[in-house]
Design an enzyme around this catalytic site. Structure first.
Site, PDB file in Angstrom:
ATOM      1  N   ARG A   1      51.680  53.009 -46.667  1.00 22.98           N
ATOM      2  CA  ARG A   1      50.715  53.097 -45.559  1.00 22.98           C
ATOM      3  C   ARG A   1      50.144  51.719 -45.209  1.00 22.98           C
ATOM      4  O   ARG A   1      49.702  51.495 -44.087  1.00 22.98           O
ATOM      5  CB  ARG A   1      49.622  54.110 -45.918  1.00 22.98           C
ATOM      6  CG  ARG A   1      48.873  53.798 -47.180  1.00 22.98           C
ATOM      7  CD  ARG A   1      48.142  55.007 -47.757  1.00 22.98           C
ATOM      8  NE  ARG A   1      48.993  55.801 -48.635  1.00 22.98           N
ATOM      9  CZ  ARG A   1      48.593  56.898 -49.285  1.00 22.98           C
ATOM     10  NH1 ARG A   1      47.351  57.337 -49.154  1.00 22.98           N
ATOM     11  NH2 ARG A   1      49.422  57.559 -50.045  1.00 22.98           N
TER      12      ARG A   1
ATOM     13  N   LYS B   1      54.271  51.875 -61.725  1.00 21.66           N
ATOM     14  CA  LYS B   1      54.812  53.220 -61.912  1.00 21.66           C
ATOM     15  C   LYS B   1      55.315  53.387 -63.342  1.00 21.66           C
ATOM     16  O   LYS B   1      55.679  52.398 -63.983  1.00 21.66           O
ATOM     17  CB  LYS B   1      56.010  53.429 -60.960  1.00 21.66           C
ATOM     18  CG  LYS B   1      55.631  53.634 -59.506  1.00 21.66           C
ATOM     19  CD  LYS B   1      56.878  53.904 -58.657  1.00 21.66           C
ATOM     20  CE  LYS B   1      56.518  54.080 -57.198  1.00 21.66           C
ATOM     21  NZ  LYS B   1      55.711  55.273 -56.922  1.00 21.66           N
TER      22      LYS B   1
HETATM   23  N1  BES Z   1      57.394  55.328 -52.459  1.00 24.25           N
HETATM   24  C1  BES Z   1      56.365  56.095 -53.057  1.00 24.25           C
HETATM   25  C2  BES Z   1      56.503  57.579 -52.769  1.00 24.25           C
HETATM   26  C3  BES Z   1      57.565  58.312 -53.554  1.00 24.25           C
HETATM   27  C4  BES Z   1      57.390  58.613 -54.880  1.00 24.25           C
HETATM   28  C5  BES Z   1      58.696  58.752 -52.909  1.00 24.25           C
HETATM   29  C6  BES Z   1      58.355  59.321 -55.560  1.00 24.25           C
HETATM   30  C7  BES Z   1      59.645  59.481 -53.591  1.00 24.25           C
HETATM   31  C8  BES Z   1      59.483  59.759 -54.922  1.00 24.25           C
HETATM   32  C9  BES Z   1      55.004  55.654 -52.520  1.00 24.25           C
HETATM   33  O1  BES Z   1      54.889  54.310 -52.245  1.00 24.25           O
HETATM   34  C10 BES Z   1      54.017  55.968 -53.587  1.00 24.25           C
HETATM   35  O2  BES Z   1      54.109  55.393 -54.632  1.00 24.25           O
HETATM   36  N2  BES Z   1      53.097  56.865 -53.289  1.00 24.25           N
HETATM   37  C11 BES Z   1      52.116  57.270 -54.236  1.00 24.25           C
HETATM   38  C12 BES Z   1      50.813  57.414 -53.516  1.00 24.25           C
HETATM   39  C13 BES Z   1      49.639  57.631 -54.431  1.00 24.25           C
HETATM   40  C14 BES Z   1      49.363  56.380 -55.231  1.00 24.25           C
HETATM   41  C15 BES Z   1      48.436  58.013 -53.609  1.00 24.25           C
HETATM   42  C16 BES Z   1      52.567  58.606 -54.829  1.00 24.25           C
HETATM   43  O3  BES Z   1      53.106  59.435 -54.109  1.00 24.25           O
HETATM   44  O4  BES Z   1      52.406  58.775 -56.038  1.00 24.25           O
HETATM   45 MN    MN Z   2      54.355  53.195 -53.954  1.00 25.28          MN
END
Ligand code: BES
Ligand code: MN
Ligand code: ZN
Length: 494
Positions: free
Chosen positions: A351, A277
Protein backbone atom coordinates in the site's frame (compact mmCIF):
# COMPACT_ATOMS: atom_id res chain seq x y z
CA UNK A 1 0.85 -21.20 -31.88
CA UNK A 2 -1.21 -21.26 -35.07
CA UNK A 3 -5.02 -21.37 -35.07
CA UNK A 4 -7.01 -22.26 -38.19
CA UNK A 5 -10.39 -23.69 -39.14
CA UNK A 6 -11.08 -26.81 -41.22
CA UNK A 7 -14.07 -28.79 -42.45
CA UNK A 8 -16.14 -30.78 -39.99
CA UNK A 9 -15.54 -34.04 -41.79
CA UNK A 10 -13.13 -35.84 -39.51
CA UNK A 11 -13.54 -39.32 -40.90
CA UNK A 12 -10.21 -38.85 -42.68
CA UNK A 13 -7.43 -37.28 -40.67
CA UNK A 14 -4.33 -35.59 -42.08
CA UNK A 15 -3.47 -34.11 -38.66
CA UNK A 16 -1.65 -35.83 -35.79
CA UNK A 17 -4.64 -35.91 -33.49
CA UNK A 18 -8.31 -35.11 -33.02
CA UNK A 19 -10.02 -34.13 -29.75
CA UNK A 20 -13.43 -35.72 -29.27
CA UNK A 21 -15.81 -35.58 -26.33
CA UNK A 22 -18.14 -38.07 -24.68
CA UNK A 23 -20.71 -37.43 -21.99
CA UNK A 24 -21.19 -39.85 -19.16
CA UNK A 25 -24.63 -41.41 -19.02
CA UNK A 26 -26.61 -41.53 -15.83
CA UNK A 27 -25.91 -45.22 -15.27
CA UNK A 28 -22.21 -45.04 -16.02
CA UNK A 29 -22.84 -45.53 -19.73
CA UNK A 30 -21.05 -43.46 -22.31
CA UNK A 31 -22.76 -41.18 -24.81
CA UNK A 32 -20.67 -40.05 -27.75
CA UNK A 33 -20.93 -36.53 -29.15
CA UNK A 34 -22.12 -36.11 -32.75
CA UNK A 35 -18.52 -35.67 -33.93
CA UNK A 36 -17.46 -38.80 -32.12
CA UNK A 37 -20.07 -40.81 -34.01
CA UNK A 38 -18.16 -40.14 -37.25
CA UNK A 39 -15.18 -41.98 -35.82
CA UNK A 40 -17.27 -44.60 -34.09
CA UNK A 41 -18.59 -45.63 -37.50
CA UNK A 42 -15.01 -46.59 -38.33
CA UNK A 43 -14.61 -48.69 -35.22
CA UNK A 44 -12.20 -46.34 -33.47
CA UNK A 45 -13.95 -46.70 -30.10
CA UNK A 46 -15.11 -50.31 -30.36
CA UNK A 47 -12.56 -51.74 -27.99
CA UNK A 48 -12.77 -48.88 -25.49
CA UNK A 49 -16.55 -49.08 -25.35
CA UNK A 50 -16.44 -52.84 -24.90
CA UNK A 51 -13.99 -52.60 -21.99
CA UNK A 52 -16.18 -50.03 -20.26
CA UNK A 53 -13.32 -48.46 -18.28
CA UNK A 54 -13.79 -45.00 -19.72
CA UNK A 55 -17.05 -43.58 -18.42
CA UNK A 56 -16.98 -40.02 -19.72
CA UNK A 57 -16.15 -38.58 -16.30
CA UNK A 58 -15.13 -34.93 -16.51
CA UNK A 59 -11.35 -34.52 -16.34
CA UNK A 60 -10.62 -38.07 -17.59
CA UNK A 61 -9.34 -38.99 -21.05
CA UNK A 62 -7.95 -41.82 -23.17
CA UNK A 63 -5.71 -41.55 -26.21
CA UNK A 64 -6.61 -44.08 -28.94
CA UNK A 65 -5.19 -44.83 -32.41
CA UNK A 66 -7.03 -42.85 -35.12
CA UNK A 67 -9.00 -44.15 -38.13
CA UNK A 68 -6.96 -46.73 -40.10
CA UNK A 69 -4.45 -46.55 -37.24
CA UNK A 70 -3.31 -43.12 -38.36
CA UNK A 71 -2.81 -40.39 -35.77
CA UNK A 72 -4.49 -40.20 -32.39
CA UNK A 73 -7.96 -39.69 -31.04
CA UNK A 74 -8.16 -38.02 -27.65
CA UNK A 75 -11.45 -39.10 -26.16
CA UNK A 76 -12.18 -36.72 -23.31
CA UNK A 77 -14.86 -37.00 -20.65
CA UNK A 78 -17.43 -34.19 -20.56
CA UNK A 79 -19.31 -35.32 -17.46
CA UNK A 80 -23.10 -35.41 -17.33
CA UNK A 81 -24.68 -33.64 -20.33
CA UNK A 82 -27.11 -31.43 -18.39
CA UNK A 83 -24.28 -30.19 -16.15
CA UNK A 84 -22.04 -29.25 -19.07
CA UNK A 85 -21.32 -25.56 -18.41
CA UNK A 86 -18.48 -23.09 -19.05
CA UNK A 87 -16.37 -24.53 -16.23
CA UNK A 88 -16.82 -28.09 -17.50
CA UNK A 89 -15.99 -26.99 -21.06
CA UNK A 90 -12.79 -25.36 -19.85
CA UNK A 91 -11.83 -28.39 -17.77
CA UNK A 92 -12.41 -30.84 -20.65
CA UNK A 93 -10.43 -28.59 -23.00
CA UNK A 94 -7.54 -28.29 -20.55
CA UNK A 95 -7.55 -32.06 -20.01
CA UNK A 96 -7.38 -32.87 -23.73
CA UNK A 97 -4.79 -30.27 -24.70
CA UNK A 98 -2.74 -30.93 -21.57
CA UNK A 99 -2.60 -34.63 -22.49
CA UNK A 100 -1.57 -33.86 -26.07
CA UNK A 101 1.21 -31.53 -24.95
CA UNK A 102 3.06 -34.52 -23.52
CA UNK A 103 2.84 -36.50 -26.77
CA UNK A 104 4.62 -36.02 -30.11
CA UNK A 105 1.54 -34.28 -31.56
CA UNK A 106 2.21 -31.06 -33.45
CA UNK A 107 -1.13 -30.39 -35.18
CA UNK A 108 -4.51 -31.20 -33.73
CA UNK A 109 -8.14 -31.00 -34.80
CA UNK A 110 -10.39 -29.61 -32.07
CA UNK A 111 -14.14 -30.31 -31.98
CA UNK A 112 -15.34 -29.54 -28.43
CA UNK A 113 -16.37 -25.99 -29.41
CA UNK A 114 -19.19 -27.57 -31.45
CA UNK A 115 -20.90 -28.53 -28.21
CA UNK A 116 -23.51 -26.14 -26.82
CA UNK A 117 -22.32 -24.44 -23.62
CA UNK A 118 -24.69 -22.11 -21.74
CA UNK A 119 -23.32 -18.56 -21.77
CA UNK A 120 -20.55 -19.22 -24.29
CA UNK A 121 -20.73 -18.27 -27.97
CA UNK A 122 -18.40 -19.55 -30.70
CA UNK A 123 -15.80 -16.86 -30.06
CA UNK A 124 -15.78 -17.45 -26.30
CA UNK A 125 -15.33 -21.20 -26.79
CA UNK A 126 -12.40 -20.87 -29.20
CA UNK A 127 -10.89 -18.15 -26.99
CA UNK A 128 -10.91 -20.47 -24.00
CA UNK A 129 -9.41 -23.28 -26.10
CA UNK A 130 -6.63 -21.04 -27.44
CA UNK A 131 -5.70 -19.90 -23.92
CA UNK A 132 -5.77 -23.54 -22.78
CA UNK A 133 -3.42 -24.50 -25.63
CA UNK A 134 -0.88 -21.95 -24.45
CA UNK A 135 -1.26 -23.06 -20.85
CA UNK A 136 -0.80 -26.71 -21.85
CA UNK A 137 2.47 -25.88 -23.59
CA UNK A 138 3.88 -23.54 -20.95
CA UNK A 139 7.15 -24.71 -19.40
CA UNK A 140 9.60 -22.81 -17.22
CA UNK A 141 13.15 -24.08 -17.57
CA UNK A 142 15.18 -20.87 -18.01
CA UNK A 143 17.00 -21.57 -14.77
CA UNK A 144 17.58 -25.33 -15.24
CA UNK A 145 20.81 -26.62 -16.75
CA UNK A 146 19.08 -29.69 -18.21
CA UNK A 147 16.04 -28.75 -20.30
CA UNK A 148 13.22 -31.22 -20.96
CA UNK A 149 12.16 -31.27 -24.64
CA UNK A 150 9.40 -28.67 -25.03
CA UNK A 151 5.89 -29.62 -26.26
CA UNK A 152 5.60 -29.97 -30.04
CA UNK A 153 2.01 -28.71 -30.27
CA UNK A 154 2.01 -25.77 -32.71
CA UNK A 155 -1.28 -25.82 -34.63
CA UNK A 156 -4.93 -26.12 -33.60
CA UNK A 157 -7.58 -26.55 -36.30
CA UNK A 158 -11.17 -25.89 -35.20
CA UNK A 159 -13.87 -27.65 -37.19
CA UNK A 160 -16.11 -24.82 -38.39
CA UNK A 161 -17.75 -23.54 -41.56
CA UNK A 162 -19.21 -20.25 -42.82
CA UNK A 163 -19.90 -17.45 -40.31
CA UNK A 164 -19.14 -19.79 -37.42
CA UNK A 165 -15.61 -20.15 -38.81
CA UNK A 166 -15.14 -16.38 -38.67
CA UNK A 167 -16.37 -16.19 -35.07
CA UNK A 168 -14.18 -19.10 -34.06
CA UNK A 169 -11.09 -17.53 -35.64
CA UNK A 170 -11.83 -14.19 -34.01
CA UNK A 171 -12.02 -15.78 -30.58
CA UNK A 172 -8.91 -17.85 -31.20
CA UNK A 173 -6.97 -14.73 -32.17
CA UNK A 174 -7.94 -13.11 -28.86
CA UNK A 175 -7.14 -16.28 -26.95
CA UNK A 176 -3.77 -16.50 -28.68
CA UNK A 177 -2.84 -12.98 -27.55
CA UNK A 178 -4.17 -13.59 -24.03
CA UNK A 179 -2.32 -16.91 -23.87
CA UNK A 180 0.95 -15.24 -24.82
CA UNK A 181 0.30 -12.48 -22.28
CA UNK A 182 -0.36 -15.08 -19.58
CA UNK A 183 2.82 -17.00 -20.42
CA UNK A 184 4.83 -13.78 -20.33
CA UNK A 185 3.38 -12.87 -16.91
CA UNK A 186 4.05 -16.40 -15.62
CA UNK A 187 7.69 -16.29 -16.64
CA UNK A 188 8.27 -12.90 -15.01
CA UNK A 189 6.67 -14.29 -11.84
CA UNK A 190 8.60 -17.55 -11.87
CA UNK A 191 12.00 -15.94 -12.41
CA UNK A 192 14.07 -15.84 -9.22
CA UNK A 193 14.30 -12.53 -7.35
CA UNK A 194 18.04 -12.23 -8.00
CA UNK A 195 17.25 -12.08 -11.74
CA UNK A 196 13.82 -10.43 -11.77
CA UNK A 197 14.83 -7.18 -10.04
CA UNK A 198 13.22 -3.74 -10.48
CA UNK A 199 15.79 -3.02 -13.22
CA UNK A 200 14.90 -6.28 -14.95
CA UNK A 201 11.20 -5.36 -14.97
CA UNK A 202 12.11 -1.95 -16.41
CA UNK A 203 14.19 -3.63 -19.12
CA UNK A 204 11.32 -5.99 -19.99
CA UNK A 205 8.93 -3.03 -20.20
CA UNK A 206 11.34 -1.27 -22.58
CA UNK A 207 11.68 -4.43 -24.71
CA UNK A 208 7.91 -4.73 -24.90
CA UNK A 209 7.62 -1.07 -25.89
CA UNK A 210 10.18 -1.52 -28.64
CA UNK A 211 8.57 -4.67 -30.06
CA UNK A 212 5.03 -3.28 -30.10
CA UNK A 213 5.70 0.44 -30.60
CA UNK A 214 4.44 1.52 -27.19
CA UNK A 215 5.58 4.59 -25.27
CA UNK A 216 7.63 3.86 -22.18
CA UNK A 217 9.20 5.97 -19.47
CA UNK A 218 11.24 4.66 -16.54
CA UNK A 219 11.68 7.08 -13.65
CA UNK A 220 14.77 6.45 -11.53
CA UNK A 221 15.28 7.23 -7.85
CA UNK A 222 16.33 10.86 -8.51
CA UNK A 223 13.28 11.57 -10.66
CA UNK A 224 10.99 10.00 -8.04
CA UNK A 225 12.66 12.17 -5.39
CA UNK A 226 12.08 15.28 -7.46
CA UNK A 227 8.39 14.33 -7.75
CA UNK A 228 8.27 13.73 -3.96
CA UNK A 229 7.22 10.08 -4.02
CA UNK A 230 8.16 9.77 -0.37
CA UNK A 231 6.14 6.63 0.24
CA UNK A 232 7.43 4.55 -2.69
CA UNK A 233 11.02 5.59 -2.02
CA UNK A 234 10.68 4.76 1.68
CA UNK A 235 10.03 1.10 0.85
CA UNK A 236 12.92 1.07 -1.64
CA UNK A 237 15.45 2.63 0.74
CA UNK A 238 16.44 -0.58 2.52
CA UNK A 239 17.47 -2.38 -0.64
CA UNK A 240 20.68 -2.48 -2.66
CA UNK A 241 18.53 -2.67 -5.81
CA UNK A 242 17.63 0.65 -7.43
CA UNK A 243 13.88 1.39 -7.54
CA UNK A 244 12.23 1.88 -10.93
CA UNK A 245 8.91 3.60 -11.57
CA UNK A 246 7.71 2.29 -14.93
CA UNK A 247 5.10 4.02 -17.10
CA UNK A 248 3.83 2.33 -20.30
CA UNK A 249 1.41 3.82 -22.83
CA UNK A 250 -0.67 2.22 -25.55
CA UNK A 251 -2.49 4.72 -27.78
CA UNK A 252 -5.26 3.03 -29.73
CA UNK A 253 -7.82 5.87 -29.72
CA UNK A 254 -7.76 9.65 -30.26
CA UNK A 255 -5.78 11.59 -27.63
CA UNK A 256 -9.00 13.24 -26.45
CA UNK A 257 -10.27 9.91 -25.13
CA UNK A 258 -9.55 9.41 -21.42
CA UNK A 259 -7.30 6.38 -20.82
CA UNK A 260 -7.75 3.38 -18.56
CA UNK A 261 -4.87 3.13 -16.09
CA UNK A 262 -3.60 -0.20 -14.74
CA UNK A 263 -1.36 -0.01 -11.66
CA UNK A 264 0.65 -3.15 -10.79
CA UNK A 265 2.44 -3.83 -7.50
CA UNK A 266 6.06 -4.57 -8.39
CA UNK A 267 7.77 -5.75 -5.18
CA UNK A 268 10.38 -8.07 -6.68
CA UNK A 269 11.04 -9.54 -3.24
CA UNK A 270 9.09 -8.95 -0.03
CA UNK A 271 11.14 -10.01 3.00
CA UNK A 272 8.83 -7.93 5.20
CA UNK A 273 11.68 -5.48 5.88
CA UNK A 274 12.47 -4.78 9.56
CA UNK A 275 9.07 -6.36 10.39
CA UNK A 276 10.70 -9.49 8.95
CA UNK A 277 8.51 -12.34 7.72
CA UNK A 278 8.92 -15.86 9.14
CA UNK A 279 11.26 -18.06 7.08
CA UNK A 280 8.68 -20.60 5.94
CA UNK A 281 7.82 -20.22 2.24
CA UNK A 282 9.53 -16.84 2.15
CA UNK A 283 10.86 -17.76 -1.32
CA UNK A 284 7.29 -17.27 -2.55
CA UNK A 285 7.64 -13.57 -1.92
CA UNK A 286 9.44 -13.42 -5.28
CA UNK A 287 5.83 -13.52 -6.56
CA UNK A 288 5.09 -10.16 -4.93
CA UNK A 289 5.56 -8.54 -8.36
CA UNK A 290 2.77 -10.55 -9.98
CA UNK A 291 0.55 -7.45 -10.15
CA UNK A 292 3.26 -5.79 -12.22
CA UNK A 293 3.64 -8.95 -14.32
CA UNK A 294 -0.10 -8.97 -15.02
CA UNK A 295 0.08 -5.38 -16.25
CA UNK A 296 2.97 -6.26 -18.60
CA UNK A 297 1.17 -9.42 -19.77
CA UNK A 298 -2.01 -7.43 -20.44
CA UNK A 299 -0.06 -4.81 -22.38
CA UNK A 300 1.40 -7.55 -24.53
CA UNK A 301 -2.04 -8.97 -25.31
CA UNK A 302 -3.54 -5.52 -25.97
CA UNK A 303 -0.62 -4.40 -28.13
CA UNK A 304 -1.15 -7.50 -30.29
CA UNK A 305 -4.91 -7.12 -30.60
CA UNK A 306 -4.84 -3.32 -31.11
CA UNK A 307 -8.30 -2.43 -29.71
CA UNK A 308 -9.50 1.16 -30.01
CA UNK A 309 -8.74 2.55 -26.56
CA UNK A 310 -6.00 4.34 -24.66
CA UNK A 311 -4.20 2.44 -21.94
CA UNK A 312 -1.58 3.43 -19.38
CA UNK A 313 0.36 1.04 -17.18
CA UNK A 314 2.09 2.18 -13.99
CA UNK A 315 4.49 -0.12 -12.17
CA UNK A 316 6.24 0.99 -8.98
CA UNK A 317 9.05 -1.58 -8.69
CA UNK A 318 11.41 -2.11 -5.76
CA UNK A 319 12.48 -4.62 -3.12
CA UNK A 320 11.33 -4.67 0.52
CA UNK A 321 14.46 -5.50 2.53
CA UNK A 322 15.77 -5.08 6.07
CA UNK A 323 19.03 -3.13 6.41
CA UNK A 324 20.60 -0.20 8.21
CA UNK A 325 18.94 2.14 5.77
CA UNK A 326 15.55 0.43 5.83
CA UNK A 327 12.35 2.03 7.11
CA UNK A 328 11.52 1.28 10.74
CA UNK A 329 8.19 0.83 12.55
CA UNK A 330 7.32 4.32 13.73
CA UNK A 331 8.81 6.13 10.73
CA UNK A 332 6.51 8.75 9.19
CA UNK A 333 6.66 9.43 5.45
CA UNK A 334 5.07 12.06 3.25
CA UNK A 335 3.36 10.56 0.23
CA UNK A 336 3.13 12.11 -3.25
CA UNK A 337 -0.44 13.13 -2.37
CA UNK A 338 0.83 15.21 0.57
CA UNK A 339 -0.83 12.93 3.14
CA UNK A 340 1.49 11.52 5.82
CA UNK A 341 1.67 7.85 6.86
CA UNK A 342 2.97 6.34 10.09
CA UNK A 343 4.60 3.03 9.18
CA UNK A 344 3.60 0.67 11.98
CA UNK A 345 4.56 -2.47 10.08
CA UNK A 346 7.17 -2.42 7.32
CA UNK A 347 5.59 -5.59 5.87
CA UNK A 348 2.52 -3.60 4.82
CA UNK A 349 4.67 -2.16 2.02
CA UNK A 350 2.38 -2.79 -0.95
CA UNK A 351 0.00 0.00 0.00
CA UNK A 352 3.00 2.29 0.52
CA UNK A 353 4.21 1.93 -3.06
CA UNK A 354 0.70 1.82 -4.53
CA UNK A 355 -0.51 5.08 -2.98
CA UNK A 356 2.15 7.07 -4.83
CA UNK A 357 1.38 5.25 -8.07
CA UNK A 358 -2.37 5.89 -7.65
CA UNK A 359 -1.71 9.57 -7.02
CA UNK A 360 0.55 9.67 -10.08
CA UNK A 361 -2.30 8.22 -12.20
CA UNK A 362 -4.32 11.44 -11.66
CA UNK A 363 -2.15 13.35 -14.14
CA UNK A 364 -3.67 11.23 -16.95
CA UNK A 365 -7.26 12.23 -16.08
CA UNK A 366 -8.22 8.56 -16.36
CA UNK A 367 -11.62 7.13 -17.25
CA UNK A 368 -10.89 4.32 -14.79
CA UNK A 369 -8.00 3.15 -12.61
CA UNK A 370 -7.55 -0.50 -11.66
CA UNK A 371 -4.73 -1.58 -9.37
CA UNK A 372 -3.59 -5.18 -9.20
CA UNK A 373 -1.61 -6.35 -6.18
CA UNK A 374 -0.57 -9.38 -4.14
CA UNK A 375 -1.60 -7.19 -1.25
CA UNK A 376 -2.68 -9.24 1.77
CA UNK A 377 -2.38 -12.70 3.29
CA UNK A 378 -5.87 -12.01 4.62
CA UNK A 379 -7.26 -12.18 1.08
CA UNK A 380 -5.77 -15.68 0.72
CA UNK A 381 -7.62 -16.66 3.91
CA UNK A 382 -10.87 -15.13 2.65
CA UNK A 383 -10.97 -16.39 -0.94
CA UNK A 384 -8.19 -18.95 -1.41
CA UNK A 385 -6.99 -19.53 -4.95
CA UNK A 386 -10.37 -19.48 -6.70
CA UNK A 387 -11.39 -15.83 -7.03
CA UNK A 388 -9.32 -12.65 -6.91
CA UNK A 389 -10.63 -10.10 -4.38
CA UNK A 390 -12.35 -7.12 -5.99
CA UNK A 391 -12.85 -3.85 -4.09
CA UNK A 392 -14.56 -0.79 -5.53
CA UNK A 393 -16.98 1.91 -4.51
CA UNK A 394 -18.20 2.07 -8.10
CA UNK A 395 -20.90 -0.51 -8.78
CA UNK A 396 -20.55 0.08 -12.51
CA UNK A 397 -16.81 -0.57 -12.59
CA UNK A 398 -17.13 -3.54 -10.24
CA UNK A 399 -19.80 -5.10 -12.46
CA UNK A 400 -17.65 -4.62 -15.56
CA UNK A 401 -14.69 -6.34 -13.92
CA UNK A 402 -16.77 -9.20 -12.50
CA UNK A 403 -18.36 -9.85 -15.90
CA UNK A 404 -15.02 -9.72 -17.70
CA UNK A 405 -13.63 -12.20 -15.18
CA UNK A 406 -16.54 -14.60 -15.71
CA UNK A 407 -16.25 -14.37 -19.51
CA UNK A 408 -12.51 -15.06 -19.38
CA UNK A 409 -12.93 -17.71 -16.66
CA UNK A 410 -10.49 -15.71 -14.56
CA UNK A 411 -12.96 -14.79 -11.87
CA UNK A 412 -13.09 -12.16 -9.12
CA UNK A 413 -15.34 -11.89 -6.06
CA UNK A 414 -16.56 -8.54 -4.78
CA UNK A 415 -15.51 -7.67 -1.25
CA UNK A 416 -16.95 -4.85 0.91
CA UNK A 417 -15.50 -1.36 1.21
CA UNK A 418 -17.94 0.28 3.64
CA UNK A 419 -16.79 3.40 5.48
CA UNK A 420 -17.12 1.54 8.80
CA UNK A 421 -13.97 -0.38 7.88
CA UNK A 422 -12.03 2.93 7.71
CA UNK A 423 -12.24 3.42 11.48
CA UNK A 424 -9.14 1.40 12.37
CA UNK A 425 -6.93 3.58 10.20
CA UNK A 426 -6.19 6.29 12.81
CA UNK A 427 -2.78 7.53 13.94
CA UNK A 428 -1.87 9.93 16.76
CA UNK A 429 1.15 11.14 14.82
CA UNK A 430 0.35 11.10 11.11
CA UNK A 431 -2.68 11.37 8.82
CA UNK A 432 -3.00 7.60 8.93
CA UNK A 433 -1.11 4.45 9.93
CA UNK A 434 -0.29 1.80 7.32
CA UNK A 435 -2.06 -0.98 9.26
CA UNK A 436 -5.13 -1.47 11.45
CA UNK A 437 -6.10 -4.51 13.56
CA UNK A 438 -5.94 -7.97 11.97
CA UNK A 439 -9.70 -8.20 11.43
CA UNK A 440 -10.76 -7.88 7.78
CA UNK A 441 -7.14 -7.29 6.77
CA UNK A 442 -7.77 -7.27 3.02
CA UNK A 443 -10.56 -4.70 3.48
CA UNK A 444 -8.47 -2.31 5.59
CA UNK A 445 -5.71 -2.53 2.96
CA UNK A 446 -8.27 -1.53 0.32
CA UNK A 447 -9.56 1.25 2.63
CA UNK A 448 -6.02 2.59 2.89
CA UNK A 449 -5.79 2.75 -0.93
CA UNK A 450 -9.25 4.36 -1.16
CA UNK A 451 -7.84 7.40 0.67
CA UNK A 452 -5.71 8.11 -2.39
CA UNK A 453 -8.40 7.56 -5.01
CA UNK A 454 -11.07 10.08 -3.97
CA UNK A 455 -12.92 11.24 -7.09
CA UNK A 456 -11.40 8.55 -9.31
CA UNK A 457 -13.34 5.70 -10.92
CA UNK A 458 -11.19 3.12 -9.13
CA UNK A 459 -11.08 -0.59 -8.38
CA UNK A 460 -8.54 -2.73 -6.55
CA UNK A 461 -7.83 -6.40 -7.29
CA UNK A 462 -6.12 -8.34 -4.49
CA UNK A 463 -4.49 -11.30 -6.25
CA UNK A 464 -2.54 -12.65 -3.26
CA UNK A 465 -4.40 -15.99 -3.51
CA UNK A 466 -4.67 -16.31 -7.27
CA UNK A 467 -1.32 -15.12 -8.68
CA UNK A 468 0.59 -18.33 -7.99
CA UNK A 469 0.15 -21.94 -6.91
CA UNK A 470 1.93 -23.56 -4.00
CA UNK A 471 3.17 -27.10 -3.40
CA UNK A 472 4.31 -29.48 -6.13
CA UNK A 473 2.56 -27.37 -8.77
CA UNK A 474 4.37 -24.25 -7.49
CA UNK A 475 4.32 -21.62 -10.20
CA UNK A 476 2.80 -18.36 -11.35
CA UNK A 477 -0.70 -18.53 -12.88
CA UNK A 478 -0.56 -15.40 -15.03
CA UNK A 479 -3.82 -14.24 -13.45
CA UNK A 480 -5.53 -11.82 -13.92
CA UNK A 481 -4.25 -11.16 -17.48
CA UNK A 482 -7.38 -12.91 -18.83
CA UNK A 483 -9.76 -10.75 -16.77
CA UNK A 484 -7.95 -7.49 -17.53
CA UNK A 485 -7.65 -8.08 -21.27
CA UNK A 486 -11.33 -9.01 -21.49
CA UNK A 487 -12.28 -5.91 -19.48
CA UNK A 488 -10.31 -3.70 -21.89
CA UNK A 489 -11.61 -5.40 -25.05
CA UNK A 490 -15.17 -4.93 -23.76
CA UNK A 491 -14.43 -1.22 -23.21
CA UNK A 492 -12.85 -0.58 -26.60
CA UNK A 493 -14.74 1.15 -29.41
CA UNK A 494 -15.94 -1.45 -31.87
N1 BES B 1 2.98 -9.40 -0.11
C1 BES B 1 2.35 -9.50 1.15
C2 BES B 1 0.99 -10.17 1.07
C3 BES B 1 1.00 -11.67 0.90
C4 BES B 1 1.31 -12.50 1.94
C5 BES B 1 0.61 -12.22 -0.30
C6 BES B 1 1.27 -13.87 1.77
C7 BES B 1 0.54 -13.58 -0.45
C8 BES B 1 0.88 -14.42 0.58
C9 BES B 1 2.13 -8.11 1.75
O1 BES B 1 3.12 -7.19 1.47
C10 BES B 1 2.11 -8.29 3.22
O2 BES B 1 3.11 -8.68 3.76
N2 BES B 1 0.98 -8.00 3.84
C11 BES B 1 0.83 -8.15 5.24
C12 BES B 1 0.05 -6.99 5.75
C13 BES B 1 0.00 -6.91 7.26
C14 BES B 1 1.36 -6.58 7.81
C15 BES B 1 -1.01 -5.87 7.66
C16 BES B 1 0.09 -9.47 5.48
O3 BES B 1 -0.82 -9.80 4.73
O4 BES B 1 0.46 -10.17 6.42
MN1 MN C 1 4.73 -7.31 2.83
ZN1 ZN D 1 4.15 -7.50 -0.26
Amino acid sequence: MKFITRSSNISKLSEDAVVIGAFSGHKGTLSLSADAEQLHAQGVFANTLALGDFTGELGKHVILPGPKNKGRVVLVGLGVADKFDAKAYKKATQTALGALASTQTSDVVFTLHKLAVPGLDNAAKSRIAAVAAHEACYRFDLTKSKKEPSPKLTSIAFTAEGTAAKEVLNGAEQGNAVGEGISFAKTLGNLPPNICTPSYLAMEAKKLAKTYKLEVEVLDKKQCEALKMGSFLAVAQGSAQAPKFIVLKYNGAPKTQAPVVLVGKGITFDSGGISLKPGEAMDEMKYDMCGAASVLGTFRAIAQLKPKLNLIGIIPACENMPSGSAIKPGDIVTTLSGLTVEILNTDAEGRLILNDALTYSRRFKPAAVVDIATLTGACVIALGGVHSGLFSKSDALATELLQAGAAASDTAWRMPLDDEYQEGLKSNFADMPNIASRAAGSVTAACFLSRYTEGLEWAHLDIAGTAWKQGTAKGATGRPVGLLTQFLLNRADK
